[in-house]
Design an enzyme around this catalytic site. Structure first.
Site, PDB file in Angstrom:
ATOM      1  CG  ASP A   1     -13.407   1.823   3.161  1.00 56.23           C
ATOM      2  OD1 ASP A   1     -12.570   2.717   2.955  1.00 56.23           O
ATOM      3  OD2 ASP A   1     -13.781   1.490   4.296  1.00 56.23           O
TER       4      ASP A   1
ATOM      5  CG  ASP B   1     -13.882  -9.119 -22.986  1.00 58.99           C
ATOM      6  OD1 ASP B   1     -13.686  -9.572 -24.132  1.00 58.99           O
ATOM      7  OD2 ASP B   1     -13.014  -9.125 -22.088  1.00 58.99           O
TER       8      ASP B   1
ATOM      9  CG  HIS C   1      -5.108  -0.021  -6.285  1.00 54.66           C
ATOM     10  ND1 HIS C   1      -5.053   0.288  -4.937  1.00 54.66           N
ATOM     11  CD2 HIS C   1      -3.864  -0.447  -6.624  1.00 54.66           C
ATOM     12  CE1 HIS C   1      -3.832   0.058  -4.484  1.00 54.66           C
ATOM     13  NE2 HIS C   1      -3.085  -0.395  -5.491  1.00 54.66           N
TER      14      HIS C   1
ATOM     15  CG  ASP D   1     -13.457  -8.746 -27.438  1.00 58.19           C
ATOM     16  OD1 ASP D   1     -13.691  -9.915 -27.078  1.00 58.19           O
ATOM     17  OD2 ASP D   1     -12.809  -7.934 -26.758  1.00 58.19           O
TER      18      ASP D   1
ATOM     19  CB  CYS E   1      -0.952   0.005   1.198  1.00 59.20           C
ATOM     20  SG  CYS E   1      -2.333  -1.132   0.984  1.00 59.20           S
TER      21      CYS E   1
ATOM     22  NE  ARG F   1     -23.375   8.917  -0.704  1.00 58.29           N
ATOM     23  CZ  ARG F   1     -23.805   7.836  -0.005  1.00 58.29           C
ATOM     24  NH1 ARG F   1     -23.389   7.653   1.226  1.00 58.29           N
ATOM     25  NH2 ARG F   1     -24.655   6.998  -0.537  1.00 58.29           N
TER      26      ARG F   1
END
Length: 743
Positions: free
Chosen positions: A443, A483, A534, A621, A411, A440
């Site tokens: 997590d 996809d 992320h 595809d 992290c 808003r």
């Protein structure tokens, strides 16, 4: 643990692919400053070398011989290349604005965009003439003019003239005359209906040259029956004629404009000190007299202490001193003064393989001078055209960072919170039913899935394949959406997975902003948005997305479902695997990659809607496993065979040439395992279009099975929707064997 390479902490941007810039970049590639990210922004992926342009017009050279391939060169040199037009700069915030990209931030800026004839200063010039620059527009006009004359009536007189009597005007007109007469002569057609004119404001042509050169060209123009109108200053232009201040006119059917050149408007608008022609005033260090963090060279620059003609020889010689001073500015060292020579060698061609040379008061001419000029020009161009891989070099020590921080993993590798927040605030917000997302932040994202819908989900991620973060963001988004579209679903939302190389906060923020704004551009066109994701720092840039889609159960498309009698339809051409494998080896032509990118930027969204509405029986595809690999998935367990029409396969420009050269994607050999599906492979020699079957695609098109009675209608709708190369490539048969037969 080994220390990471020195992260980039400064950004040097070059605007324009002019002669001084390409020389400086070539030299810099051999000794790149550590800790510096280098970007070249140009609206042309292949930039012309002005010294050979008349030879191209005359037919002595091919397009590639006279153009420096900036895209290929930048790949070779490890420089980011951005194909776009600059529309402005903000020297206060140190940003560059482009037509089709978000802003770029810079620490140091260099400008070499050339100049163009001043069309706006004379009424009617913009509407009724063609400038000798920009070169791309001139060459497009020249191609059209040749077609019109070759298809025209030899009994109709055509008057072609240049406004301007300088070297560029005379060279271009003589080259055009030579080529047109040669083309007509090959067809044994008359040429006497073509009339050529030089409209010259001064009392003599080539006023910047010595008397010997002027007299030689007066003789050449007379021998070639080109009429010279000296002392005629054009005051306005109307359709088919030029007019002076006294109301006298000269009739011309085709008008080329080659008068005093001007720089772009945006440097002066940004507050840079410029001369009356819009050229940036620079000091003896090639540095803007008003903004020391900005350098300028070539025709766009005006050296205040050493005014010189706008000639290519000066631009080429500015390359080395420009590089020295950019490197010094980056490392905080003193700059070096540059004084251009007063006299220079001038080589001017006459259209045919003959040229005139001069230096100071001296002049000589002949076919041998043209051969000499040709050798000089081709030697210059070979410095760029013969590029292979860079030899092992120890990075230059111009910039160093003492004791760089060890980068954390886990992290601790995340992009900084403040950087991330600033970027996320610039992204569009989703408008569909997202309970919790970037609107808003929490997590995790929360999605309200309608009770009558199926949730369709896919994830995709890959390494950067083009050094343009904004375009890469769009390509990665299109690829990840493939996809969802292949299954006939409607995209709903997306989450991003990003890893960015270590760099200064400013560079990381710009890269993340470009990546996510590029992706958001694609997502917005599909009426969805990013709802989370992320970020991390790593050794290379990777980008991926988890895509959520919604579908009605009865409208869901799958790979299976193919039926006897179906036609196989593809929506995009093939070839991205071999093209980008070639690009990574600096072997692909820049225009091939530029065109391939346009195909990759095209969304399959509308194609999916068309295929769903037509009741397609199966769809997938075309991505990493190539056409044959994905076709094998459609045929699995079906006991159906496909007759594949090799000659119908749509292919991207340059892909077959790359395949013939053996420039294959690293996945290509593994995709070769699918050749066992081909029943009659031994009937064909090793042909490039067979290798195309195994070429892995990125952001490729859709492959669909459609009933034969719907196929023509579907193809017409796809082409009308912008999938210009959509076509049928095969038919499905019931013969008890799962195989592909080539024809």
């Amino acid at each position: 643990m080994q220390l990471d390479p020195i992260p980039a902490n400064k950004h040097l941007i070059f605007i324009g692919g002019g002669h001084a810039h390409v020389i400086a970049l070539l030299m810099m590639a051999m000794d790149k400053p550590a800790g510096v990210r280098i970007t070249l922004i140009s609206n042309l992926v292949q930039t012309p070398y002005s010294g050979m342009l008349p030879g191209l017009i005359a037919g002595h050279y091919s397009f590639d011989q006279v153009h420096i391939d900036l895209g290929r060169f930048c790949r070779y040199a490890g420089i980011d290349f951005i194909e776009d037009a600059v529309t402005g700069i903000d020297p206060v915030n140190r940003t560059v604005q482009c037509l089709n990209h978000p802003d770029f931030s810079y620490d140091l800026l260099s400008i070499d965009t050339g100049s163009t004839p001043a069309l706006t200063t004379i009424p009617g010039a913009s509407e009724f003439t063609t400038g000798v620059k920009p070169v791309k527009e001139l060459l497009d006009y020249w191609d059209d003019l040749q077609d019109r004359i070759m298809q025209g009536d030899d009994n109709q007189d055509i008057h072609i003239g240049t406004v301007g009597g300088g070297a560029s005007a005379v060279e271009v007109l003589l080259a055009m005359q030579y080529k047109l007469q040669k083309m007509l002569g090959k067809q044994q057609r008359r040429t006497s209906h073509l009339h050529f004119h030089v409209i010259c404001g001064p009392q003599q042509i080539l006023s910047a040259q010595n008397k010997r050169v002027q007299n030689r060209y007066i003789s050449v123009l007379k021998e070639r029956h080109i009429e010279v109108h000296t002392g005629f200053r054009v005051a306005r232009v109307k359709q088919g004629r030029v007019i002076n201040a006294d109301g006298e006119s000269i009739s011309l059917d085709e008008i080329l404009w080659a008068t005093t050149a001007r720089g772009a408007d945006w440097p002066a608008k940004a507050g840079l000190e410029c001369d009356d022609n819009g050229c940036i005033r620079v000091n003896d260090y090639l540095q803007s007299v008003s903004h020391p963090e900005i350098f300028a060279t070539g025709d766009i620059a005006d050296m205040v202490n050493y005014p010189r003609p706008k000639a290519g020889v000066f631009a080429v010689r500015q390359g080395a001193p420009l590089l020295r001073n950019l490197q010094a500015a980056l490392s905080g060292q003193p700059l070096t003064r540059y004084k251009p020579q007063k006299q220079f060698l001038s080589l001017i061609s006459t259209g045919d393989r003959y040229a005139v040379a001069s230096r100071g008061p001296f002049s000589f001419a002949g076919a041998w001078v043209w051969r000499w000029k040709d050798n000089i020009d081709q030697t210059f161009m070979r410095r760029f055209s013969d590029l292979t891989e860079l030899p092992d070099q120890t990075p230059g020590a111009t910039l160093t960072i003492e004791n760089p921080d060890m980068r954390c993993g886990g992290c601790g590798a995340k992009v900084g919170h403040s950087i991330l927040n600033r970027v996320l605030k610039q992204l569009p917000r989703p408008t569909n039913n997202i309970e919790i997302g970037l609107n808003r932040p929490d997590d995790a994202a929360v999605i309200d899935v309608p009770a009558d819908k199926l949730l369709v989900q896919s994830v995709d991620s890959f390494r950067q394949l083009v050094n343009d973060d904004f375009l890469f963001g769009q390509i990665a988004a299109n690829h990840a959406l493939g996809d969802i579209f292949a299954m006939g679903a409607t995209p709903h939302s997306a989450q991003a997975i990003v890893s960015i190389p270590h760099a200064s906060d400013e560079i990381v923020e710009q890269r993340l902003r470009h990546l996510l704004l590029g992706a958001s551009k694609v997502f917005s066109d599909c009426n969805i948005g990013l709802i989370g994701g992320h970020t991390s720092e790593g050794n290379e840039l990777t980008l991926g997305f988890t895509i959520n889609g919604l579908a009605d159960r009865q409208q869901l498309l799958t790979k299976q479902g193919i039926q006897p009698g179906d036609r196989l339809i593809v929506t995009k051409p093939l070839g991205t695997g071999t093209l980008f494998a070639s690009d990574m080896r600096s072997q692909a032509k820049g225009r091939w990659i530029s065109q391939a990118l346009q195909h990759m930027l095209q969304s399959n969204y509308r194609a999916s809607q068309i295929l769903s509405a037509a009741g397609a029986h199966a769809c997938t595809d075309i991505t990493g496993f190539g056409l044959l690999g994905h076709l094998s998935e459609m045929l699995e367990g079906s006991n159906l065979s496909v007759r594949l029409w090799l000659d119908n396969l749509p292919v991207m420009d340059g892909a077959l040439a790359c395949l013939r050269a053996g420039l294959l994607s690293s996945l290509h050999p593994k995709n070769r395992q699918f050749d066992a599906l081909i029943a009659n492979l031994d009937d064909f020699d090793s042909e490039a279009n067979i290798e195309l079957l195994f070429d892995p695609q990125t952001a490729g098109g859709l492959l669909a099975a459609v009933s034969a009675d719907q196929a023509d209608k579907v193809i017409a709708e796809l082409q009308a929707a912008g999938y210009s190369e959509a076509c049928a490539i095969g038919s499905v048969r019931q013969d008890g064997n799962t195989q592909v037969v080539l024809s």
